[in-house]
Design a protein around this motif. Structure first.
Motif, mmCIF file in Angstrom:
data_model
loop_
_atom_site.group_PDB
_atom_site.id
_atom_site.type_symbol
_atom_site.label_atom_id
_atom_site.label_comp_id
_atom_site.label_asym_id
_atom_site.label_seq_id
_atom_site.Cartn_x
_atom_site.Cartn_y
_atom_site.Cartn_z
ATOM 1 N N GLU A 193 0.829 -1.217 0.000
ATOM 2 C CA GLU A 193 0.000 0.000 0.000
ATOM 3 C C GLU A 193 0.857 1.258 0.000
ATOM 4 O O GLU A 193 0.561 2.233 -0.706
ATOM 5 N N TYR A 215 2.214 1.761 -3.480
ATOM 6 C CA TYR A 215 1.159 2.152 -4.414
ATOM 7 C C TYR A 215 0.749 3.617 -4.218
ATOM 8 O O TYR A 215 0.478 4.340 -5.178
ATOM 9 N N ARG A 216 0.701 4.062 -2.963
ATOM 10 C CA ARG A 216 0.330 5.457 -2.707
ATOM 11 C C ARG A 216 1.365 6.407 -3.321
ATOM 12 O O ARG A 216 1.024 7.419 -3.937
ATOM 13 N N LYS A 217 2.632 6.047 -3.185
ATOM 14 C CA LYS A 217 3.688 6.892 -3.755
ATOM 15 C C LYS A 217 3.632 6.867 -5.287
ATOM 16 O O LYS A 217 3.780 7.912 -5.940
ATOM 17 N N SER A 254 1.009 6.214 -7.172
ATOM 18 C CA SER A 254 -0.207 6.915 -7.612
ATOM 19 C C SER A 254 -0.007 8.418 -7.556
ATOM 20 O O SER A 254 -0.409 9.153 -8.473
ATOM 21 N N LEU A 283 -4.157 0.092 -5.454
ATOM 22 C CA LEU A 283 -4.434 0.661 -4.133
ATOM 23 C C LEU A 283 -5.917 0.505 -3.810
ATOM 24 O O LEU A 283 -6.293 0.140 -2.684
ATOM 25 N N GLU A 319 -12.671 5.092 0.746
ATOM 26 C CA GLU A 319 -11.553 5.645 -0.013
ATOM 27 C C GLU A 319 -11.310 4.814 -1.273
ATOM 28 O O GLU A 319 -11.076 5.363 -2.357
#
Length: 519
Positions: free
Chosen positions: A86, A89-91, A93, A104, A120
């Motif tokens: 996660e 993936y956040r970075k 995205s 994510l 979310e």
């Protein structure tokens, strides 16, 4: 209706790290890391991806996310870690990698215990679906299944239609499933076939396999023929599907289906054997067992028991540490080879050992044979409790022949087992409803004589009618019909119609001779 997907597996159709096609444009260190991963040099791959991810390379961040989401095997690999995935993936995205946003969303939607995270995930996916056909497809799948979203077949169909219009082959595949089942749309087999064909044109292997099955068998609605069998079309679709499986990354489903088509429809054992060998070379354990069977029987080739044994053994994936994986059917075939001395020196101890491996692996014929061995005291001490235990395990796995054996043991009062006609009839009923003529005959005899049940000549005759051309049942039928009135015969015919329309029990019908078809 459950479409063929689930939240946990959407991203993992193949372990490619990057979406299909995106790997072609990789360059420099990213390409080097990707190639290392493809050759199972995990240490080099991880070092390369991690170094680039630390520099905020969006593709490397995506790769690290996928690696941690599914893990890598071996001492140089990593264990699955959704929290770490996660984070990557956040970075990714945030750096503009669209595919990372979808992954994510998958992780967040899978967290059913946290409503905030689910919301979310829903928002991420809905936003992505406004501009991405892949996101539309994923959203449709989840809406259709009610995973992460309230089930909404109308909305799912709309998203599938949008994704299909943008060239997503699997969207046509899911639309076809809806038309075939009549869930969310008016049922229409022709619309289903049209959508499967559109999906196949866009390289959907799933749809090619479906069309292969449809055209091989044709489709009927009662006596009405909706689609005529077309073996040329079936073969073409299966050949195209198989042609896409040129290495270990793409599976062997198409090749196995093509092999079965050659074997069962075209009656070309040489072609079937060649296809099974191709699937075996890619690593399909079931194909290895099929190759072994054909070499044993001399189908499509001369008999070669030594090579057959090697193929069976390969299907068990025996490791240097002695651990086994692979095909339990292959393990039983190895057991039989050691028992009979075919392709290898006979060894009763090894035969017993491999039979146990197969039974522990969940192979119903092996569990049944182990139960019989304990019952008869063959290659094991006679143990009625162990016998019943293994036979019940086989029955739970859907093995009808085990029900037949158990019912006979109860009928006779085997060893210390108390005689119980009622329980025996209950087991026979399950198998009879599944279509076994032998069970139908035995149950008919019990109904006719009133063993374990009240005497019921009408049901007895109905069971004999249901047994069809099974010769022992035909003889009994000729005997019983002489004792019935016209009214009883008419009622028995109504009864057999009711029996045939009743949903069958969750067991496979036993062979009329009670013979195991496995090698």
């Amino acid at each position: 209706m459950i479409l063929t997907t689930c939240i946990q597996s959407i991203a993992f159709a193949a372990f490619l790290v990057f979406p299909e096609g995106d790997s072609k444009g990789l360059q420099g260190e990213l390409k080097t890391a990707y190639e290392a991963l493809q050759t199972n040099d995990y240490a080099k791959a991880l070092k390369g991806f991690k170094g680039l991810a630390d520099k905020n390379d969006k593709k490397a961040l995506l790769a690290m996310g996928r690696i941690y989401q599914q893990g890598l095997p071996g001492k140089d690999g990593v264990q699955p870690d959704l929290k770490a995935a996660e984070g990557y993936y956040r970075k990714a995205s945030a750096a503009g990698e669209e595919a990372a946003g979808l992954e994510l969303a998958v992780i967040l939607l899978g967290d059913a215990a946290d409503a905030k995270r689910q919301k979310e995930g829903q928002d991420l996916l809905k936003t992505a679906a406004e501009k991405s056909s892949k996101a539309m497809l994923l959203l449709g799948q989840l809406q259709a299944n009610g995973q992460g979203f309230t089930q909404d077949l109308s909305a799912a169909r709309e998203n599938f239609e949008k994704a299909a219009s943008k060239g997503e082959g699997e969207a046509y595949n899911f639309l076809a499933q809806m038309y075939e089942s009549g869930k969310g749309v008016k049922q229409s087999l022709q619309d289903a076939v049209d959508n499967y064909e559109n999906a196949a044109k866009l390289d959907s292997v799933t749809s090619m396999l479906k069309l292969g099955n449809i055209y091989a068998n044709g489709v009927k609605d009662g006596d009405k023929e909706l689609i005529k069998p077309d073996l040329a079309k079936a073969k073409s679709y299966l050949q195209t599907a198989a042609a896409k499986e040129d290495d270990k990354k793409h599976g062997t489903t198409g090749t196995m289906n093509l092999a079965a088509f050659y074997e069962l429809y075209e009656k070309k054992p040489e072609d079937a054997l060649a296809a099974y060998k191709k699937a075996a070379e890619i690593g399909d354990y079931n194909a290895m067992v099929k190759v072994g069977n054909m070499l044993t029987d001399g189908q499509g080739t001369a008999k070669n028991p030594e090579s057959a044994f090697k193929s069976y053994l390969a299907s068990t994936a025996e490791t240097e540490s002695g651990k086994l994986s692979g095909s339990p059917a292959g393990m039983m075939a190895v057991s039989i080879s050691y028992e009979k001395g075919t392709g290898v020196k006979a060894d009763p101890a090894k035969a017993k050992q491999w039979l146990m491996y197969s039974a522990i692996g969940g192979y119903a014929p092996a569990m049944r044979q182990l139960g019989v061995n304990y019952k008869d005291g063959k290659s094991a001490l006679k143990d009625i409790v162990a016998s019943i235990t293994w036979l019940q395990k086989a029955l739970a796995a859907g093995d009808a022949e085990s029900a037949m054996i158990l019912s006979e043991m109860l009928e006779k009062g085997e060893s210390d087992l108390p005689q119980d006609f009622r329980q025996s009839n209950a087991l026979l009923t399950k198998v009879a409803e599944a279509g076994s003529p032998e069970a139908q005959l035995r149950l008919a005899n019990n109904n006719y004589e009133g063993k374990g049940t009240s005497k019921d000549v009408i049901r007895a005759y109905a069971l004999l009618l249901a047994a069809g051309d099974y010769e022992p049942a035909k003889k009994k039928r000729e005997e019983v019909v002489k004792t019935l009135t016209k009214e009883q015969i008419a009622e028995a015919n109504k009864e057999v119609d009711r029996m045939r329309n009743k949903p069958s029990a969750a067991v496979a019908p036993a062979d009329a001779k009670g013979a195991d078809k496995a090698k």
